[in-house]
Write an enzyme that holds these catalytic residues in place. Sequence first.
Site: not given
Length: 392
Positions: A142, A193, A195, A281
């Site tokens: 990110h 991931d 996200h 995750d």
Amino acid sequence: LLAGPEGRKKRVCYYYDSEVGNYYYGQGHPMKPHRIRMAHSLLVHYGLHQKMDVFAPTKAKERDLCLFHADDYVRFLKTVTPETQHEQIRQLKRFNVGEDCPVFDGLFPFCQTYAGGSLGGAVRLNQKMADIAINWAGGLHHAKKCEASGFCYVNDIVLAILELLKFHEGRFTSSAAGPSLLKCQRVLYIDIDIHHGDGVEEAFYTTDRVMTVSFHKFGDYFPGTGDIRDVGFEKGKYYSLNVPLNDGIDDESYQCLFKPIISKVMEVFQPGAVVLQCGADSLSGDRLGCFNLSVKGHAECVRFMRSFNVPLLLVGGGGYTMRNVARCWCYETGVAVGVELEDKMPYNEYYEYFGPDYTLHVAPSNMENQNSLQYLQTIRERLLENLSRLQH
Ligand code: TV7
Ligand code: CA
Ligand code: ZN
């Protein structure tokens, strides 16, 4: 020698810093660098360190970080401390440092360490001294040029891709003047991931030299980007791919997207190197996630990428149920070196975390898969169609 179903034997290098587990984001924060140490301990007790070249990463220098990040942002990360942060409220706001991305003791050496591992891996692949490089401390996808975001401060992935782009050539193309040896350096980035890999996508959104593909939960979920319609811009049009998913996706549904999409990407893009962000995750039972993948389902992505025989950099990322993160990255290290690990765990420093079963694999849950067959088919078709637009 004939290659078996697992392909040829690979030279694997692995980056691990024995200090990394001591960095602490603060009380209640879901990101726990200790999980890296747990994964390391587990894989050492499985004997995997004997099958790889193990390195302590060299800390990335300030000037290495500035190859992507703004000088004043890096300077801020280097100088801010938990004690003095209150004198820099404006800077904290400007660089988005606060709750998700707190200032903690050793923040800068932590950044240097995780970035150093990914950079070291990229250099080693460039030198052709390894086929696969692993840095489980990396994958902080990110981070932006001048901003921290979502537990990430510096973007080790962008830095590693920039390093890979220095050397890796893919296919040769023909110029208008006739066939010639025109160098086309391309790197493929894949992000599993849960996200969206927004920082990496943004960094390469307008270039055709890096293709980014992110699989993620989409809809009322951090960071909110990653719509299927976001495909890249200008020269980069169709070089960004987003696979938006709903809660509860299982191994079978995930692979019925991953394999056909990535096969097509490999065929049309022909990268010289691949970076796979293995955020854990997306596993079943994650504290922040809502997917339903097993460790084997997650690791199938690693197995699949390994089968292409293209230099491969594996990095970590998210993962908030520590015992499952350790299980996952240990098993995936086994996949990288080409050994199948016994389910029954060897004794290790963190054995009590893995009770009551003390096995490497845990069953996914019975949660509902909110990705219907119709939905999966529709997005697969749309994504394959976008890919057909960048052929030749
Ligand atoms: C790569 N979710 C990173 C994923 C980053 C997710 C978020 C938290 C969270 C932060 C905490 C905390 C938390 C239980 C969970 C809109 C907000 C909501 C801060 C409290 N507990 C990766 C980032 C995501 C911090 N952020 O992809 C300290 O959850 O949703 C948000 C933003 C504003 C800020 N608040 C949360 O996996 C590594 N944060 C407890 C203490
Ligand atoms: Ca993703
Ligand atoms: Zn994540």
